[in-house]
Design a protein around this motif. Structure first.
Motif, short mmCIF file in Angstrom:
data_model
loop_
_atom_site.label_atom_id
_atom_site.label_comp_id
_atom_site.label_asym_id
_atom_site.label_seq_id
_atom_site.Cartn_x
_atom_site.Cartn_y
_atom_site.Cartn_z
N SER A 50 -14.41 -24.08 10.84
CA SER A 50 -15.54 -24.89 10.36
C SER A 50 -16.07 -25.53 11.44
CB SER A 50 -14.16 -26.01 9.84
OG SER A 50 -14.73 -27.85 10.01
N ALA A 51 -17.27 -25.68 11.28
CA ALA A 51 -18.58 -26.13 11.92
C ALA A 51 -19.04 -26.98 11.55
CB ALA A 51 -19.43 -24.53 12.30
N GLU A 52 -19.36 -27.99 12.66
CA GLU A 52 -20.05 -29.20 12.20
C GLU A 52 -21.69 -29.77 13.11
OE1 GLU A 52 -16.75 -32.70 12.94
OE2 GLU A 52 -15.83 -31.19 10.89
N ALA A 53 -22.53 -28.77 12.93
CA ALA A 53 -23.29 -29.53 13.20
C ALA A 53 -23.89 -29.06 14.73
CB ALA A 53 -23.66 -31.28 13.24
N VAL A 54 -23.23 -27.74 15.23
CA VAL A 54 -22.91 -27.13 15.95
C VAL A 54 -24.82 -26.52 16.60
CG1 VAL A 54 -22.36 -24.95 17.54
CG2 VAL A 54 -21.28 -25.72 16.05
N HIS A 55 -24.89 -26.48 17.72
CA HIS A 55 -25.69 -26.82 18.72
C HIS A 55 -25.73 -26.15 19.83
CE1 HIS A 55 -28.67 -29.43 16.76
NE2 HIS A 55 -27.83 -29.71 16.43
N LYS A 56 -26.38 -25.45 20.11
CA LYS A 56 -26.36 -24.20 21.86
C LYS A 56 -27.63 -24.06 21.61
CE LYS A 56 -25.08 -20.89 24.27
NZ LYS A 56 -24.41 -21.42 25.14
N ARG A 57 -28.19 -24.12 23.18
CA ARG A 57 -29.45 -24.06 24.19
C ARG A 57 -29.05 -22.74 25.63
NH1 ARG A 57 -29.06 -29.68 24.73
NH2 ARG A 57 -28.10 -28.91 26.58
N PHE A 58 -29.99 -21.93 25.73
CA PHE A 58 -30.47 -21.43 26.47
C PHE A 58 -31.50 -22.27 27.75
CE2 PHE A 58 -27.66 -18.02 23.38
CZ PHE A 58 -26.86 -18.02 24.42
N GLY A 59 -30.23 -22.86 28.33
CA GLY A 59 -31.60 -22.92 29.20
C GLY A 59 -32.35 -23.94 28.62
N ARG A 60 -34.00 -23.83 28.39
CA ARG A 60 -34.32 -24.66 27.70
C ARG A 60 -34.98 -24.53 26.12
NH1 ARG A 60 -39.75 -26.69 30.65
NH2 ARG A 60 -39.14 -27.99 31.86
N GLN A 61 -34.56 -23.17 25.57
CA GLN A 61 -33.89 -22.52 24.32
C GLN A 61 -33.09 -23.32 23.98
OE1 GLN A 61 -34.22 -18.57 24.46
NE2 GLN A 61 -35.21 -18.63 22.18
N GLU A 62 -33.48 -23.73 22.69
CA GLU A 62 -32.36 -23.88 21.35
C GLU A 62 -32.13 -22.66 20.62
OE1 GLU A 62 -33.49 -27.46 19.42
OE2 GLU A 62 -31.14 -28.53 20.10
N VAL A 63 -30.86 -22.77 20.55
CA VAL A 63 -30.60 -20.83 19.54
C VAL A 63 -30.21 -21.40 18.31
CG1 VAL A 63 -29.30 -18.98 19.86
CG2 VAL A 63 -30.53 -19.45 22.07
N LEU A 64 -29.00 -22.71 18.08
CA LEU A 64 -28.55 -23.14 16.99
C LEU A 64 -29.14 -24.49 17.18
CD1 LEU A 64 -25.03 -21.82 17.80
CD2 LEU A 64 -26.65 -20.43 16.33
N LYS A 65 -29.93 -25.05 15.79
CA LYS A 65 -30.10 -26.85 15.80
C LYS A 65 -28.89 -26.86 14.87
CE LYS A 65 -34.69 -24.61 17.12
NZ LYS A 65 -36.00 -24.01 16.59
N GLY A 66 -27.68 -26.50 14.95
CA GLY A 66 -27.41 -27.83 14.23
C GLY A 66 -26.81 -26.49 12.50
N ILE A 67 -25.79 -26.03 13.03
CA ILE A 67 -24.73 -25.19 12.15
C ILE A 67 -23.87 -25.73 11.46
CG2 ILE A 67 -23.32 -22.82 11.60
CD1 ILE A 67 -26.74 -23.02 12.40
N SER A 68 -23.96 -26.21 10.44
CA SER A 68 -22.33 -26.42 10.01
C SER A 68 -22.20 -25.57 8.75
CB SER A 68 -22.87 -27.65 9.16
OG SER A 68 -23.43 -28.93 9.94
N LEU A 69 -21.01 -25.26 8.97
CA LEU A 69 -20.35 -24.48 7.44
C LEU A 69 -18.94 -24.37 7.45
CD1 LEU A 69 -19.85 -21.77 8.93
CD2 LEU A 69 -22.21 -21.00 8.74
#
Lengths: 307, 250
Positions: free
Chosen positions: B3-22
């Motif tokens: 279960s994912a709730e608004a998952v965010h992931k950044r590499f440095g400044r680059q935002e790779v995941l911008k709120g994954i929910s599933l």
């Protein structure tokens, strides 16, 4: 149309018999090499000042052989220290703890940055800096305190100096080996639930060995000759034994030749060892390629009923 | 299961995941589709904590990934606990990442022996069984370099299964394979799905997704663009980007 058809000819093909290209340059170069070599050999053999009989007399001299044993002992012990220290430093270097990694960097920087001869002299004179050594609880009571002057003999100083210096070089070799292992290997090991230590020991280091082994052989050969520096701090190794003899009979060149013959003999043995080690590790790679090619060949030829 | 709730992931400044929910239910097969760089693989790596997430919550089997919640605060898990959790999640990589210095059987028995402390004989028996299950009963002693890509990937699947995972992650498992070898790997995955394994599969194999997936998720630019049963998403995409992507791959 038939020109674009790929056909395999029937029967063995006719072998090509062509007149080879003439290469006069090769003959001239070979002639020059032969002449120079002949002149060198002639001068070495005929020059009476070489006194080859003296060289022969001292080649198996008791003192020379004893020196040779010390040289081999020094090489083996210093390399052992170097390899163990090198692995430790390399693992520390890639540690996620910045202090540990920095410490390793500092060590390598210092020991690679100072001449090994200076380090040998330093260890030989360590008693001037620390006359007494105390083993105990840091800042607390000491259990034993040996006298450094008697503890650090010339031999031990040489082992310390050569081994600690070698550790810095081996660390870089081991680190290069670890870097050469694909990152995916670490990911795979971690995804299987292995800890970082398990990943290092079972997955990364065994694969790094292939890259680590050849330069380590090189370092061993280099170490064998570097031990001659220990003569400066009166370790009675091969060169020192030769020096002791020619200090008395003034047959300087002859005894240096004696020492050189033994150095070359030992490095030749190491050469052979390194050659077989490299072939052993290289064979793994080529056999794999061959096996894969064989497999591919078998796979592709299968539909045609071949092989 | 996941279960994912608004998952965010950044590499440095680059935002790779911008709120994954599933959500992935136990026994469900979810296929993640999307153009390269959309964050599918990164999301997969977050699930077994190979990557840390910066915001949101990620649960596997009801437990937070990588952290423990004490009151309002999150405590980072010790490496031992993280690896323990990871061992319950199998992962299959695009480039197989088999251990080249071990035989096929060695690859499969390595983790059970050194992580789970299974006995050598028992591990070998179970490993041979697993390799037989992926159709490689005759390749136990082959080194990875002696196997074709498809065979290597099947060994990799057997290696992951040897840890008896409750969830399997597949990161583009067929992307590095010759076209003629894709089928054998998909067949093994299909069989696995049929046995009720929970699976999250990042793939470009639309046919596989259509046939095997319970849910298809289309990702682009670090967000979930569209999700639903394959019949809906693949045959009748509502979103413009999904439609554009599918028209290119199909």
């Amino acid at each position: 149309m038939s020109s674009s058809e790929a056909t395999s000819g029937s029967g063995p093909p006719e072998e090509i018999r062509a007149v080879p290209v003439r290469r006069p340059g090769r003959w001239i170069a070979a002639a020059i090499v032969v002449v120079i070599a002949a002149a060198l050999i002639r001068s070495v053999v005929t020059n009476p000042r070489f006194e080859w009989s003296v060289v022969g007399n001292y080649l198996f001299d008791q003192r020379i052989l004893e020196g040779l044993v010390v040289t081999i002992e020094l090489t083996v012990i210093a390399m052992a220290i170097g390899v163990v220290l090198g692995v430790l430093l390399a693992v520390m270097r890639v540690s996620s703890n910045p202090l540990v990694s920095r410490a390793s960097w500092l060590y390598i920087w210092f020991f690679r940055g100072t001449p090994v001869l200076v380090q040998l002299l330093f260890w030989y004179n360590i008693a001037a800096l620390y006359p007494k050594l105390a083993l105990g609880i840091p800042f607390g009571p000491a259990f034993v305190h040996p006298d450094v002057n008697t503890l650090i003999t010339a031999f031990k100083a040489a082992v310390l100096g050569l081994g600690l210096n070698e550790g810095a070089y081996m660390a870089e070799i081991v680190r290069a080996g670890m870097i050469s292992v694909d990152e995916g290997q670490t990911h795979a090991a971690q995804s299987l639930g292995m800890t970082r230590v398990q990943t290092m020991r079972r997955i990364v280091l065994p694969q790094a060995m292939r890259v680590i082994i050849p330069p380590t052989g090189n370092e061993t050969i280099s170490m064998l000759k570097t031990t001659s520096l220990a003569s400066v701090i009166t370790v009675s190794e091969l060169l020192y034994s030769a020096e002791e003899i020619y200090a008395v009979n003034y047959k300087t060149i002859q005894l240096l030749i004696v020492a050189s013959v033994w150095y070359i003999a030992c490095t030749s043995v190491l050469y052979v060892g390194q050659h077989y080690l490299e072939r052993y590790y290289g064979r793994g790679a080529t056999r794999e390629v061959q096996a894969r090619q064989g497999l591919r060949f078998g796979f592709f030829s299968f539909p045609h009923g071949g092989q | 299961m996941v279960s994912a709730e608004a998952v965010h992931k950044r590499f440095g400044r680059q935002e790779v995941l911008k709120g994954i929910s599933l959500r992935v239910a136990p026994g469900e097969v979810m296929c993640l589709l999307g153009p390269s760089g959309s964050g599918k693989s990164t999301f997969l790596r977050c699930i077994n904590h190979l990557e840390k997430i910066q915001a949101g919550r990620l649960f596997v089997d009801g437990a937070l990934v990588g952290y423990r919640q004490v009151g309002e605060k999150l405590h980072e898990l010790h490496e031992r606990e993280v690896t323990h959790k990871r061992a319950e999640i199998g992962m299959v990589f695009q480039h197989f990442n088999l251990f080249p210095h071990m035989t096929a059987l060695g690859n499969v028995t390595c983790a059970p022996m050194c992580v789970k402390k299974v006995g050598r004989e028992q591990a070998r028996e179970r490993g041979a069984e697993l390799l037989a299950r992926v159709g490689l009963a005759d390749k136990l002693d082959a080194y990875p370099a002696q196997l074709s890509g498809g065979q290597q990937q099947r060994v990799a699947i057997a290696r992951a299964l040897a840890m008896e995972p409750k969830l399997m992650l597949f990161d583009e498992p067929t992307s590095a394979l010759d076209p003629e070898l894709v089928g054998e790997v998909l067949a093994v995955m299909k069989q696995l799905a049929g046995e009720g394994m929970t699976m999250i599969v990042v793939t470009h194999e639309i046919g596989f997704a259509r046939e095997v997936a319970d849910t298809v998720v289309f990702m682009d630019g670090g967000v979930v663009v569209e999700s639903g049963p394959p019949a809906e998403v693949l045959s009748n995409p509502r979103n413009e980007r999904t439609r554009a992507f599918l028209s290119k791959v199909l």
